[in-house]
Design a protein around this motif. Structure first.
Motif, PDB file in Angstrom:
ATOM      1  N   LYS A  93      27.794 -28.219  -4.259  1.00 22.49           N
ATOM      2  CA  LYS A  93      28.325 -27.282  -5.237  1.00 22.49           C
ATOM      3  C   LYS A  93      27.182 -26.648  -6.023  1.00 22.49           C
ATOM      4  O   LYS A  93      26.097 -27.218  -6.126  1.00 22.49           O
ATOM      5  CB  LYS A  93      29.286 -27.991  -6.183  1.00 22.49           C
ATOM      6  N   PRO A 122      23.898 -28.986 -14.587  1.00 24.31           N
ATOM      7  CA  PRO A 122      22.838 -28.293 -13.837  1.00 24.31           C
ATOM      8  C   PRO A 122      23.262 -26.870 -13.482  1.00 24.31           C
ATOM      9  O   PRO A 122      24.410 -26.642 -13.082  1.00 24.31           O
ATOM     10  CB  PRO A 122      22.663 -29.150 -12.585  1.00 24.31           C
ATOM     11  N   VAL A 123      22.326 -25.921 -13.627  1.00 24.03           N
ATOM     12  CA  VAL A 123      22.615 -24.514 -13.366  1.00 24.03           C
ATOM     13  C   VAL A 123      21.665 -24.015 -12.292  1.00 24.03           C
ATOM     14  O   VAL A 123      20.467 -24.309 -12.326  1.00 24.03           O
ATOM     15  CB  VAL A 123      22.463 -23.679 -14.663  1.00 24.03           C
ATOM     16  N   ASP A 124      22.193 -23.273 -11.308  1.00 31.36           N
ATOM     17  CA  ASP A 124      21.350 -22.731 -10.234  1.00 31.36           C
ATOM     18  C   ASP A 124      20.877 -21.323 -10.534  1.00 31.36           C
ATOM     19  O   ASP A 124      19.754 -20.970 -10.219  1.00 31.36           O
ATOM     20  CB  ASP A 124      22.139 -22.721  -8.924  1.00 31.36           C
ATOM     21  N   LYS A 147      19.001 -18.795  -1.868  1.00 26.11           N
ATOM     22  CA  LYS A 147      18.548 -20.127  -2.274  1.00 26.11           C
ATOM     23  C   LYS A 147      19.196 -21.206  -1.408  1.00 26.11           C
ATOM     24  O   LYS A 147      18.528 -22.164  -1.008  1.00 26.11           O
ATOM     25  CB  LYS A 147      18.902 -20.343  -3.746  1.00 26.11           C
ATOM     26  N   PHE A 159      19.391 -35.545  -3.934  1.00 23.79           N
ATOM     27  CA  PHE A 159      18.635 -34.977  -5.046  1.00 23.79           C
ATOM     28  C   PHE A 159      17.831 -36.044  -5.756  1.00 23.79           C
ATOM     29  O   PHE A 159      16.689 -35.831  -6.158  1.00 23.79           O
ATOM     30  CB  PHE A 159      19.592 -34.308  -6.031  1.00 23.79           C
TER      31      PHE A 159
END
Lengths: 180, 166
Positions: A93, A122-124, A147, A159
């Motif tokens: 996600k 968390p932000v992409d 990305k 991760f």
């Protein structure tokens, strides 16, 4: 030993194929709390037509989504809801922080407004603007697709491994910057 | 439309210490806190003010020439004659309790909860006096003038989710 391939056959890695499939069918979760949500709706509607980039299936259940678009300011009463929805989404996600308020709190530097959702989830991708034009959101989705293709899809456990190894690797070796 | 002079006169005859004024067509009366409930009952039954438009509050801390800390404001309306009246009453710490107006106008329920949430005024006799806007665990009253605009760090007092905590 060289193998002759016919002209219509392409060889790739299975991971890259999976990333290619995922990036072209993002299912956004519209977490729209303010005026950015209006631009988000405009992006999905016919004039700007997010379907051209394979991300038009807005779902209102986090169980069916893999891209959370936070559009608008988040207050301290809403933040636990945001975190719960984020946790309810299945992996892999991604998260787009759309607009100045979601990214930094914007002009709302008051006691109840969270100054940027990246403090807590968390932000992409960050989209600047107040509110951003639909073109900017589309560009953010294109960049996110880029990305996903370059970085691959990383689950939470992977991760953690990557974070532990990060100190040992040079920055250039990280998958996001390394290829191409 | 301002309140009629006879409405104000009837109120002033019954309650001592009442001061009335008019400003740009708005009539305002200031009622002593002890006679607030009786005055509002009188305004509802005799003055026929059947609508409570709003309940709000002003914090006069550090305000020039102010003698009291909090000013409670009730906006009343008579939907038949279109009269409007502003009823005010002043409060001081430590006694921030006033009678609730919910028995008179049930619309006061959420309005008084908001005043309690933002200013910490306690409404005696309110059926359900809890916070309405801020989270229940919030401990301060944010619209008081001695509370900083950016808060005391409550907005960032949350667990941080990392990518591996999906």
């Amino acid at each position: 030993m060289a193998v002759e391939l016919p002209d219509n056959v392409v060889v790739t890695k299975l991971d890259e194929l999976a990333s290619w499939c995922r990036k072209n069918s993002l299912w956004p979760m519209p977490f729209a709390t303010a005026c950015c949500g209006i631009e988000l709706m405009a992006t999905g509607a016919s004039r700007h037509d997010l379907a051209r980039f394979g991300a038009e299936v807005f779902r209102f259940s986090p169980r069916q989504c893999d891209l959370m678009i936070v559009a608008g300011r988040v207050v301290m009463k809403m933040l636990p809801v945001l975190q719960r929805i984020w946790q309810q989404m299945h992996e892999p996600k991604w998260c787009i922080s759309m607009g100045a308020c979601a990214s930094t709190g914007g002009v709302f530097d008051t006691y109840c407004v969270v100054q940027g959702i990246d403090r807590f989830v968390p932000v992409d991708m960050y989209v600047p603007g107040c509110p951003p034009r639909p073109e900017q959101l589309i560009q953010a989705i294109i960049d996110l697709q880029d990305k996903i293709q370059r970085e691959g899809t990383i689950s939470g456990a992977e991760f953690e491994t990557a974070t532990r190894q990060m100190t040992k690797r040079a920055l250039q070796e990280l998958p996001m910057y390394g290829r191409q | 439309m301002p309140a009629k002079p006879e409405t104000i006169a009837a109120l002033a005859a019954r309650f001592a210490g009442l001061s009335a004024s008019e400003f740009r067509g708005d009539t305002r009366v200031v009622v002593l806190k002890d006679s607030l409930l009786a005055a509002m009952q009188h305004l509802k039954s005799d003055g026929k003010f059947d609508l409570l438009v709003d309940v709000t509050c002003v914090d006069y801390l550090n305000y020039r020439d102010a003698r009291d800390r909090f000013g409670l404001v009730y906006l009343l309306a008579n939907t038949v004659t279109n009269e409007r009246l502003t009823v005010r009453s002043f409060l001081n710490e430590p006694d921030l309790t006033v009678p609730s107006m919910v028995p008179l106008w049930s619309g006061a329920n959420w309005l008084e909860r908001e005043v309690y949430d933002m200013f910490g005024i306690l409404f005696d006799g309110h059926p359900d006096l809890r916070r309405i806007l801020m989270p229940n665990e919030f401990a301060e009253f944010p619209l008081r003038k001695d509370y900083p605009l950016q808060g005391r760090g409550e907005r960032h007092n949350f667990p941080v989710l990392k990518r591996n905590q999906a």
